[in-house]
Write an enzyme that holds these catalytic residues in place. Sequence first.
Site, PDB file in Angstrom:
ATOM      1  N   HIS A 113      -5.170  10.352  37.020  1.00 50.14           N
ATOM      2  CA  HIS A 113      -3.838   9.176  36.410  1.00 50.14           C
ATOM      3  C   HIS A 113      -3.372   9.960  35.396  1.00 50.14           C
ATOM      4  O   HIS A 113      -3.104   9.815  34.394  1.00 50.14           O
ATOM      5  CB  HIS A 113      -4.357   8.154  35.974  1.00 50.14           C
ATOM      6  CG  HIS A 113      -5.701   7.267  37.361  1.00 50.14           C
ATOM      7  ND1 HIS A 113      -6.881   7.530  37.405  1.00 50.14           N
ATOM      8  CD2 HIS A 113      -5.118   6.326  37.460  1.00 50.14           C
ATOM      9  CE1 HIS A 113      -6.897   6.837  38.211  1.00 50.14           C
ATOM     10  NE2 HIS A 113      -5.998   6.174  38.507  1.00 50.14           N
ATOM     11  N   LEU A 151       4.656  -0.343  34.967  1.00 53.06           N
ATOM     12  CA  LEU A 151       4.658  -0.212  36.905  1.00 53.06           C
ATOM     13  C   LEU A 151       2.645  -0.207  37.028  1.00 53.06           C
ATOM     14  O   LEU A 151       1.751   0.464  35.662  1.00 53.06           O
ATOM     15  CB  LEU A 151       5.019   1.492  37.244  1.00 53.06           C
ATOM     16  CG  LEU A 151       6.365   1.576  36.596  1.00 53.06           C
ATOM     17  CD1 LEU A 151       6.733   2.780  37.579  1.00 53.06           C
ATOM     18  CD2 LEU A 151       6.728   0.366  38.580  1.00 53.06           C
ATOM     19  N   ARG A 208     -36.415 -23.192  28.328  1.00 59.73           N
ATOM     20  CA  ARG A 208     -35.661 -22.734  27.625  1.00 59.73           C
ATOM     21  C   ARG A 208     -35.335 -23.121  26.002  1.00 59.73           C
ATOM     22  O   ARG A 208     -34.669 -22.597  25.023  1.00 59.73           O
ATOM     23  CB  ARG A 208     -34.525 -23.409  28.283  1.00 59.73           C
ATOM     24  CG  ARG A 208     -33.957 -25.183  28.632  1.00 59.73           C
ATOM     25  CD  ARG A 208     -33.402 -26.019  28.883  1.00 59.73           C
ATOM     26  NE  ARG A 208     -33.520 -27.233  29.062  1.00 59.73           N
ATOM     27  CZ  ARG A 208     -32.814 -28.009  28.839  1.00 59.73           C
ATOM     28  NH1 ARG A 208     -31.704 -28.256  28.071  1.00 59.73           N
ATOM     29  NH2 ARG A 208     -33.152 -29.533  28.933  1.00 59.73           N
ATOM     30  N   GLU A 240     -17.336 -16.966  29.592  1.00 61.01           N
ATOM     31  CA  GLU A 240     -18.518 -16.071  29.755  1.00 61.01           C
ATOM     32  C   GLU A 240     -18.180 -14.511  29.519  1.00 61.01           C
ATOM     33  O   GLU A 240     -19.335 -14.106  29.233  1.00 61.01           O
ATOM     34  CB  GLU A 240     -19.891 -16.603  30.455  1.00 61.01           C
ATOM     35  CG  GLU A 240     -19.792 -18.260  30.746  1.00 61.01           C
ATOM     36  CD  GLU A 240     -18.680 -19.468  31.218  1.00 61.01           C
ATOM     37  OE1 GLU A 240     -17.682 -19.285  30.819  1.00 61.01           O
ATOM     38  OE2 GLU A 240     -19.186 -20.068  30.571  1.00 61.01           O
TER      39      GLU A 240
END
Lengths: 635, 635
Positions: B34, B183, B315, B363
Amino acid sequence: MVMRPEARIQALEDVATRLRIDSIRATTAAKSGHPSSSASAADLVAAVFFDAMRFDPDHPRAVTSDRFVLSKGHAAPVLYAAWAEVGALKREELTTLRNIDSDLEGHPTPRLAFVDVATGSLGQGLGVGVGLALGARFAGADARVFVLLGDGETAEGAVWEAAQMAGHRALDNLIAIVDVNALGQSGPTMLGHDLDAYRRRFAAFGWRAQAVDGHDMSQIVAALRRARRTRGAPSAIIARTVKGKGIEGVEGLAGWHGKALPPDHAERAVAALESRLHHVPAPPIQRPRARRHEPAPAPVAGTRPDVPTGAIATREAYGQALVRLGAADPRLVVLDGDVKNSTYAERFLEAYPERYVESFIAEQNMVSVAAGLAAQGLVPFASSFACFLTRAADQVRMAGISRSNVKLCGSHAGVSIGEDGPSQMALEDLALFRAVPDAVVLYPADGVATDACVQLAAAYHGLVYIRTTRMKTDPVYAPDEAFVIGGSKVVRAHAGDRLTVVAAGITLHEALAAADELAAKGIALRVVDLYCLKPIDRSALLEAARATGGALLTVEDHYAEGGLGAAVTEALSDTGIVVHRLAVREIPRSGVPRQLLERYGIGRAAIVRAVDEILDEAEAAGRRAAEATRSATSR
Amino acid sequence: MVMRPEARIQALEDVATRLRIDSIRATTAAKSGHPSSSASAADLVAAVFFDAMRFDPDHPRAVTSDRFVLSKGHAAPVLYAAWAEVGALKREELTTLRNIDSDLEGHPTPRLAFVDVATGSLGQGLGVGVGLALGARFAGADARVFVLLGDGETAEGAVWEAAQMAGHRALDNLIAIVDVNALGQSGPTMLGHDLDAYRRRFAAFGWRAQAVDGHDMSQIVAALRRARRTRGAPSAIIARTVKGKGIEGVEGLAGWHGKALPPDHAERAVAALESRLHHVPAPPIQRPRARRHEPAPAPVAGTRPDVPTGAIATREAYGQALVRLGAADPRLVVLDGDVKNSTYAERFLEAYPERYVESFIAEQNMVSVAAGLAAQGLVPFASSFACFLTRAADQVRMAGISRSNVKLCGSHAGVSIGEDGPSQMALEDLALFRAVPDAVVLYPADGVATDACVQLAAAYHGLVYIRTTRMKTDPVYAPDEAFVIGGSKVVRAHAGDRLTVVAAGITLHEALAAADELAAKGIALRVVDLYCLKPIDRSALLEAARATGGALLTVEDHYAEGGLGAAVTEALSDTGIVVHRLAVREIPRSGVPRQLLERYGIGRAAIVRAVDEILDEAEAAGRRAAEATRSATSR
C-alpha cells in the site's frame, strides 16, 4: 373521530399507565424480567403506537406499515403490552411472559408476527431500522421506522455505524428515540442525564436531534410530530426519563434493573397506577395510507446461460452470479463494506446501482441493515473479506435467532490470500457460521459451483454463508452440473481408491493436484468436494470412507477447530470412521500463496506426504495384524 | 543541539520524503502493498516520530516510552520506514517486506518489538491506544500514546467506542491523528474531505479536535505541540491529506489502493522525490524523561486459603478469585461491560477500584483496551455475558494474532440461564475461542475449579477464555485439588464402567446426576470433567474411552458445532473411538433452566436416555455379532 387535544393527551397517558401496569403484572407473574426498563419507556411507546405510527396490526410486516423496533429488547414487557393494547395480543396472554410454551420470550423474537428481528443484544436495533427504512424507500412506500433505544446501549459502536449510514443516506423516514433513564444494569451510564451530549452526537452524525421530557406526553407528541415532518435527515428524540417511572418504591432507584416486583409490592404499585387513570379510551390506531399488500415478486427460475467455465477466482464468479440473478429476481439487493472491488460485489453495483447499498467499513451495521432489508421481503447479499465478517459475529448470531433471510459472502479466505498476512486471512469463519442453527454454509471451488451456490442461497429462506477464494482456480465442473444444499461431489473415484480426501474451495484444487501426483506413483485417491459444509452430506462421506478403507483425510484452508475437518469429524463421530485432518495450526505469516499453503501443511505436497504416511501406517498395521495372526496360528 | 525552526521543518520534510521513497521501494520489491496509503501519512508519521514522541528505540515497550499505534495497518511500509529512520531496522531490510521469512509482514504484527498489537483489521487501534494510555496512567508514567487512523476506518463503530471511553476518562495522554485522504479501498469515503464533520464527531465524544493540512509540516508540528499541551481531554488531529501524496502518477488518483508501482514507475517516482530533499539531517530522537525500566512485579504464588467449597455459581467464584489474586498480583486489572453485578467482576471493583476499568456496553472496545493494557505489562481480566463477547470476535481474533496476554471471562453460558431467552445465551462461544491459535479455553464446574482456572489464566502468557455458569452448582472438588492447563478430571470411575460421559461446567452436574440415577439401576458410568477444552487432554479421553467399550458420550450446553463435543471428536478423530454427542441443536426459547436443559436434550434425563440407548444398541450389536458367529460356526 377527532379527539380534543387535551383528551388525546389524557388518552395517551392512560395507555402509558396501562403499559406500566401490564409490565408489572407480567414480570411479577414471570418472577423475572425488566419492569423498571419498561416503565421508563412507557410514555414514549404509548405516543409512538397511538399518535405517531401508521400501521396495520393484522399485517405488521407489510412494507406499507410503519415499523417499531425495540432495540432495548429487555423492555419486552412494554412491547408486548403495547401490542395487547393495539389488540394484536390478548391481554391475559401477557402473564405467560417467559413461560416455555409462550412466544412472549424474555427478549423479543420473530416468533411473534409483530417482531421483525430479535433484539436483546444491545445496540443492534438502529441498524435494523436503517435496513427497514431503506427497504421501505426501495419499495416506494412512505412508511416510517421508529427505533426505541436505551441510553446505555448507545455505548455500542454499532449504534454509531447505523447513525452514520442513516445520516449519509438522509433517511428521513427513520426516527430514533433514546430513553435516557441514566441507569445501566450495574451503575450509572457514562453520560447520565446530559441530554445535550446525546443531541450533539446525533447531530454530528447527520441527524436532526431534539431533547424532550420523556414523561411529558405533550412534549413527546410534539417531538414525534416534528420528527415526522423532518425532511432530508433522520430524526432523533432524546428523552429524559426516570427508570421505574410511576412504580412506587422503584422509580429512580438503582438496584432495580432486571428485577420483578414481589406480588405484594406489585399490587400496591398497580393500585397506585390505576388511581392515576383519566379513564379516556385509547385513540384509534392510524392505518397506513396505502393498504395494498404488494406481494414480493417471485424469483425467476435460475438459468446459467453464460456461467464462467474457465479459470476464475470464485470471488469473481460470485459477482457475476449476483448480476445474473439480479436480472431475474428484483428482490435481490447487494451490500458490501468498501471492498466491493475485491469481493466483486461491484459487478452488481455497475449493473443495478439502485439496488446496491455501500456499507463502508462498518460490517456490524452491514449485517444489521441486511436483516432489516430482509424483514421488508428483500433478499440481501452482503460481502466483505471473510475475516472482517467476524466483526459482525454478534449480529450474525442475532440474525440466526431472528431466522433472517440474509446471505453473507466472505472472500479472501485462508492463508491462500498470501502477502497481506494473518489480519486479512479468514481462518475461523467456518467455525463461526457453522455454529448458527439452520444456517447453510457453502464453499464452492470453481465458477460453476459458485454460480450454483449463489442461486441456492437466494432460494433458501434463512441465513446462508458463502466462502470464496482470492486466487484464480481452474474449472472443475461442467456448466450443467447440479448442486444442492446438503450435497457434495465425488470428483475423482476409481475402483481401487486407497483413501478419500475431503476438501473444498482452494484445497479441492490442492487435493486434485495431489491425486494426480499420487496417480503417477500408482496410488489412486478418491476426492470429495464438500461444497456444502452445513447441512453436511453425511451419507456420501460415510460411503466414500467405507469404500476406501474406513478412513478419510480432510484438508482445509482454515484453523483445525470448527471448520471442514471438524464438520466431517462431527458428522461421523459415532461411526468409528477414522478422520485424518490437515488444517492451519498456528498463526500464519505473510508470504506467497503457494509457499504458505505448503508451509502450513495444506498444499499438494503436504497432502501427498500425509497420504503416504497414512497408507504406510495402514500397511504397517496390516503387517502387524497378519504377523499377530500368524504367530497366534503357529502357537 | 537545538535546530533552527526552519531547518527543523526541512529536516522533518526530508524524513517524510525518505519514508515515501522507502515505502515505494519496499512495495515495488514485494510486488504488492500500500504505497499510496503510506504516502498520505508520511508527513504525519515523520512529525510524530521526530518531533512529538519521546521514546527509546531499544526498549519501545517500556511503560515510560511514548507509543505509536498504526491503526491503519495497511500503511505498514511507512511504519517500517519510520523505524528504519529511527535506527531500529536496517534500511536494506525494508525490501524484504512481505517475504515469508521476514518479520516485515503485509500488516504489522508484534513479531516486531516496536509493534504492540497487530493491526490491519481496521478500527481497532484507537481502543488499543486507550488501553496503552490507561496503562501508562496506572503506572504513573507520563508517556503518551499516538494513534494514526485512516479516515475510512472511522466508519467502524469500535472507533467511537474507544473515543467515548477516552473522552469519559479524560485521557489527555492520548493523541489521535486521522489521515483524511478521502479515498477508501473501493471508492470515496462517506465524509470526503469534510474535516469539520470529523472534528464535530470527535468533539461530541469529548475530545479536543483540530483540523490541519496533513502535508504542511509546520501546521502538523504546531498541532502536535498543541495536542501535547492539552489537559483534561484526549486530542484529535484531523489532517487533510492526499492519497499517494508526492508519488508521480498516483497522487490523488482513485484506483491505486493496495497497489505497488511497477519498477520503472517506481524509479521515476523515487527520482522525483529525491530531487525534493533539502538534505538536512533528521532531528535527534527525543528520549523519555524517565528512562528507568520498571520491571513488572512478579505474581505471588497462588494460594487458595478461603476458596469457595459450598454451592456457588462459578461466575461468583470468578469474582472471588479475582479479588484473591488481585491481592497477590498487582499487575491484575479488571474490566467489565456494565454487567459486573452479573459476572461478579464487581467484587474486584469493591476491593481494588483503582485497578477496575468500567467499559460500559462496548465489548469490542473492552477487548481492545485489554490488549493495550496487556501491552503495558498488566494482566487484564475482562468479563461480560459470554454471548456478548461474540460482539468482539474480530478483536479476539486480532488479540490472538497479537499473542496478547488477555483473559476473557464469559458468564451466563448456555440454555441454563433460563428465562432471558436465546439472545442472552452463549451457545457458540466455545467455537469462537477454540478457533484462536494458542488460546486456552477453560470451563470450570465448581468454585474450587473456578478459582484454580483464574490462577491458571493469570499464570499463562496469552489469551485465555473462562466460561462460567449463571446458576449455583454443588461442589465437586476438595479445596486442595490441583488443576493444570491441558488437564481433565475423572470424577467418577469404577471397574465395570459401561460408558464414559464427558462434560464440563453445568453439564458435569447433569452427568453426575445421571450417573447416580443409572447407578441405582446397576449401570456404572465413568464421568470426565473436561474443564480445559483447549489444549485438550487427549490421552485421558482415549484412556477413558478404551476402558469403557471404545465409546464416549459428550454433553454440552452449547451448539453441536465447535464446542465440547467437537473438541473431543476432533482430538480423537484418527482413533476410531466412537463419540456420541448431546448438544443444543436448535434456537432455544425462554423458560425455566431445568425445563430448558431437558427440552434441548442436555439434562440428566436426556443423558440417562442417551446412555440407555447407546448401551441397548451396543448389546444388540453384540447379540447380532454373536448370532453371526454362531450361524457361521453351525453352517
